[in-house]
Design an enzyme around this catalytic site. Structure first.
Site, PDB file in Angstrom:
ATOM      1  N   HIS A   1      23.275  44.370  12.752  1.00  0.00           N
ATOM      2  CA  HIS A   1      24.137  43.711  13.745  1.00  0.00           C
ATOM      3  C   HIS A   1      25.261  44.622  14.271  1.00  0.00           C
ATOM      4  CE1 HIS A   1      21.911  40.439  12.221  1.00  0.00           C
ATOM      5  NE2 HIS A   1      22.776  39.964  11.343  1.00  0.00           N
TER       6      HIS A   1
ATOM      7  N   ASP B   1      16.748  40.956  15.552  1.00  0.00           N
ATOM      8  CA  ASP B   1      18.137  41.120  15.139  1.00  0.00           C
ATOM      9  C   ASP B   1      18.840  40.036  15.938  1.00  0.00           C
ATOM     10  OD1 ASP B   1      20.885  41.669  15.146  1.00  0.00           O
ATOM     11  OD2 ASP B   1      20.492  43.745  14.575  1.00  0.00           O
ATOM     12  N   HIS B   2      19.168  38.918  15.290  1.00  0.00           N
ATOM     13  CA  HIS B   2      19.595  37.761  16.092  1.00  0.00           C
ATOM     14  C   HIS B   2      20.897  38.021  16.847  1.00  0.00           C
ATOM     15  CE1 HIS B   2      22.060  36.786  12.539  1.00  0.00           C
ATOM     16  NE2 HIS B   2      22.750  35.992  13.308  1.00  0.00           N
TER      17      HIS B   2
ATOM     18  N   LYS C   1      32.780  39.666   3.788  1.00  0.00           N
ATOM     19  CA  LYS C   1      32.794  38.240   3.465  1.00  0.00           C
ATOM     20  C   LYS C   1      34.073  37.986   2.675  1.00  0.00           C
ATOM     21  CE  LYS C   1      27.801  37.357   3.509  1.00  0.00           C
ATOM     22  NZ  LYS C   1      27.572  36.532   4.702  1.00  0.00           N
TER      23      LYS C   1
ATOM     24  N   ARG D   1       3.860  27.085  -0.111  1.00  0.00           N
ATOM     25  CA  ARG D   1       3.137  26.784  -1.353  1.00  0.00           C
ATOM     26  C   ARG D   1       3.204  25.312  -1.758  1.00  0.00           C
ATOM     27  NH1 ARG D   1       6.205  31.471  -4.380  1.00  0.00           N
ATOM     28  NH2 ARG D   1       7.704  30.492  -3.024  1.00  0.00           N
TER      29      ARG D   1
ATOM     30  N   ASP E   1      23.168  44.287   4.832  1.00  0.00           N
ATOM     31  CA  ASP E   1      23.025  42.926   5.344  1.00  0.00           C
ATOM     32  C   ASP E   1      23.412  42.826   6.827  1.00  0.00           C
ATOM     33  OD1 ASP E   1      22.517  40.115   5.079  1.00  0.00           O
ATOM     34  OD2 ASP E   1      24.668  39.754   4.960  1.00  0.00           O
TER      35      ASP E   1
ATOM     36  N   LYS F   1      14.946  40.333  10.064  1.00  0.00           N
ATOM     37  CA  LYS F   1      15.632  41.358   9.299  1.00  0.00           C
ATOM     38  C   LYS F   1      15.814  40.858   7.870  1.00  0.00           C
ATOM     39  CE  LYS F   1      20.031  41.305   8.656  1.00  0.00           C
ATOM     40  NZ  LYS F   1      20.560  40.133   7.941  1.00  0.00           N
TER      41      LYS F   1
ATOM     42  N   LYS G   1      22.679  36.991  21.121  1.00  0.00           N
ATOM     43  CA  LYS G   1      23.896  36.198  21.365  1.00  0.00           C
ATOM     44  C   LYS G   1      24.351  36.430  22.808  1.00  0.00           C
ATOM     45  CE  LYS G   1      25.534  36.055  16.597  1.00  0.00           C
ATOM     46  NZ  LYS G   1      25.503  34.640  16.240  1.00  0.00           N
TER      47      LYS G   1
ATOM     48  N   GLU H   1      33.817  37.365   8.012  1.00  0.00           N
ATOM     49  CA  GLU H   1      33.415  36.009   7.602  1.00  0.00           C
ATOM     50  C   GLU H   1      34.327  35.513   6.483  1.00  0.00           C
ATOM     51  OE1 GLU H   1      28.772  35.476   8.051  1.00  0.00           O
ATOM     52  OE2 GLU H   1      29.209  37.335   7.001  1.00  0.00           O
TER      53      GLU H   1
HETATM   54  C1  BG6 Z   1      22.867  37.445   8.782  1.00  0.00           C
HETATM   55  C2  BG6 Z   1      23.393  37.884   7.436  1.00  0.00           C
HETATM   56  O1  BG6 Z   1      21.973  38.389   9.295  1.00  0.00           O
HETATM   57  O2  BG6 Z   1      23.958  37.306   9.664  1.00  0.00           O
HETATM   58  C3  BG6 Z   1      24.409  36.884   6.913  1.00  0.00           C
HETATM   59  O3  BG6 Z   1      22.310  37.985   6.538  1.00  0.00           O
HETATM   60  C4  BG6 Z   1      25.511  36.691   7.927  1.00  0.00           C
HETATM   61  O4  BG6 Z   1      24.971  37.318   5.689  1.00  0.00           O
HETATM   62  C5  BG6 Z   1      24.905  36.324   9.272  1.00  0.00           C
HETATM   63  O5  BG6 Z   1      26.341  35.640   7.472  1.00  0.00           O
HETATM   64  C6  BG6 Z   1      25.944  36.239  10.359  1.00  0.00           C
HETATM   65  O6  BG6 Z   1      25.312  35.727  11.501  1.00  0.00           O
HETATM   66  P1  BG6 Z   1      26.056  34.715  12.445  1.00  0.00           P
HETATM   67  O7  BG6 Z   1      25.098  34.492  13.568  1.00  0.00           O
HETATM   68  O8  BG6 Z   1      26.335  33.497  11.641  1.00  0.00           O
HETATM   69  O9  BG6 Z   1      27.295  35.424  12.864  1.00  0.00           O
END
Ligand code: BG6
Length: 456
Positions: A244, A181-182, A334, A44, A239, A152, A186, A220
């Site tokens: 994950h 889903d990253h 966290k 925007r 989350d 996601k 990995k 984390e």
């Molecule tokens: C994300 C979450 O999908 O994954 C975050 O929304 C989280 O809250 C993160 O911190 C963790 O990913 P990575 O790759 O930093 O371990």
């Protein structure tokens, strides 16, 4: 490589600067990205081309010395900006006209890759506009595909996920849809499959007769870090649990796929996730813990009276013959004492519980694999002590070759390989498992814990 236009909706957001653009520069510098390409940022805000390039240069998280200045400059030369409103059809018409202009210049119908870097509430509207403006259809029959990358959270509950998936199915072919889903991308996570299926000595042990329990942890130290409002509306289970953590479970527990092809791997992951046993109401207190670190409600964007969990631990079971009776502990939080993601497989030792072999997949940091075994302590008596075999990417000097997760995702979406992307079946199975827990979340006590604690 075929010319490609990469469109980032929500380019001024955090994800684009932190992950997408650095990944694109890397692919470009490794020559894994077409030389003829354009990145179009859509958002925007108002920028002219120069302002936009400066904005991106500043926002892009790249390490000093990571790239040659020339490379970054060349990369930025391919960037352009389209100011538009996400719900305005004319903005999409302008984007389409821009495609035509670029394709005419290149004399080719290029590939189009769309990334939705926006809050999930905007997904459906954007997808509808991409489709109604005709941008979901390739510009020629035999060249120039169109694909869409969806971040996601895929919906924020089962119903919303179904509705989003139905819409995607209506507007796009399955080969065009890449659900991110990253974690799947990995390197150290993919190594679970390599380790399991390339080392036959472990295969006979990979079952209930020999495995006592599995622990999957995503810890984390930090808090929601600038994403307080969003995180507070989600909580830890949605989350990272629904996606994950369960994907890690799928890789540990899946059967040998018929091939390493995308369909076979996704089918096997999906089978495990579908076999997750739903936790009945009366077992909830015994199998699930939820917690919140003290001070969370003072985080920016978080409601002062928030009951959102920042921690969960779940004892789960997979209803497949191979895993009957084996608990899978899923744990994430966290505000814990360290940042680490790890999977521990405890092997049975019927005669001595304290002498169990443990196989650990260290996902991050310091990805690798460790096996705990026992040796005789030298001396006259028969005593044993634990030792370990270890593989570490860093110590083996393999770490410089590791593509980061977003490089891998963009590379694979470009190549049309869906292996590291979630299927509909997987996403729905994950939601089906977490929904009964989420529906009764409020009935579970919210355990308060000190920030930086080792144990909740
Ligand atoms: C994300 C979450 O999908 O994954 C975050 O929304 C989280 O809250 C993160 O911190 C963790 O990913 P990575 O790759 O930093 O371990």
């Amino acid at each position: 490589m075929h010319p490609t236009i990469f469109v980032i909706f929500g380019v001024t957001g955090d994800l684009a600067g932190r992950k997408l653009l650095p990944a694109l520069v890397t692919l470009y510098s490794k020559k894994l990205w077409p030389q003829k390409f354009a990145v179009i940022g859509f958002s925007r805000k108002s920028f002219n081309r120069e302002e936009f390039r400066e904005f991106i240069r500043e926002r892009m998280k790249i390490r000093p010395g990571q790239f040659k200045e020339e490379e970054v400059k060349h990369f930025l030369d391919h960037l352009s900006y389209e100011q538009g409103l996400f719900d305005d059809a004319l903005s999409y018409d302008r984007l389409k006209a821009k495609f035509k202009e670029i394709d005419d210049r290149w004399g080719q119908c290029s590939n189009k890759l769309f990334h939705l870097s926006v809050p999930p509430a905007l997904y459906q509207g954007i997808l509808k506009h991409i489709s109604s403006s005709g941008m979901s259809v390739p510009c020629a029959d035999d060249t120039g595909w169109t694909r869409v990358l969806i971040e996601k959270p895929f919906g924020d509950d089962l119903m919303a996920a179904k509705s989003l998936d139905k819409l995607l199915g209506k507007l796009f072919e399955e080969e065009q849809i890449f659900r991110i889903d990253h974690y799947l991308a990995k390197e150290s996570l993919q190594n679970i499959l390599a380790f399991r299926f390339a080392n036959t000595m472990f295969e006979p042990l990979w079952r209930r007769e020999h495995i006592d329990q599995v622990h999957i942890k995503l810890f984390e130290r930090g808090g929601p870090e600038g994403r307080g409002t969003f995180y507070d509306s989600m909580g830890a289970l949605k989350d990272v649990g629904q996606n994950h953590i369960l994907q890690m479970l799928a890789l540990v527990a899946m059967e040998t796929p018929r091939s390493l092809g995308s369909d076979d791997i996704r089918r096997e992951r999906g089978r495990v996730l579908t076999a997750l046993r739903s936790i009945p109401g009366q077992a909830l207190e015994k199998q699930v813990v939820r917690g919140q670190y003290i001070g969370y409600t003072n985080e920016k964007g978080v409601s002062l009276h928030s009951q959102t969990e920042t921690y969960f631990r779940i004892k789960s079971y997979v209803d497949l013959p191979r895993w009957k009776g084996v608990p899978f502990y899923l744990e994430s939080g966290k505000g814990l004492s360290e940042t680490k993601t790890e999977i521990d497989i405890y092997f049975k030792n019927k005669s001595d519980e304290n002498h169990r072999n443990i196989l650990t997949f260290r996902i991050q940091p310091d990805g690798g694999i460790k096996i705990r075994f026992y040796v005789k302590t030298p001396g006259y008596s028969f005593k044993t002590e634990p030792k370990s075999f270890r593989f570490s990417y860093a110590e083996s000097r393999l770490d410089h070759n590791i593509p980061n997760d977003y490089e891998r995702l963009i590379h694979d979406a470009f190549s049309g390989d869906q292996t590291l992307f979630a299927s509909t079946e997987e996403i729905m199975a994950c939601w089906k498992f977490v929904m009964p827990i989420l529906e009764r979340w409020g009935s579970l006590p919210l355990k308060k814990y000190e920030k930086g604690t080792r144990e909740v």
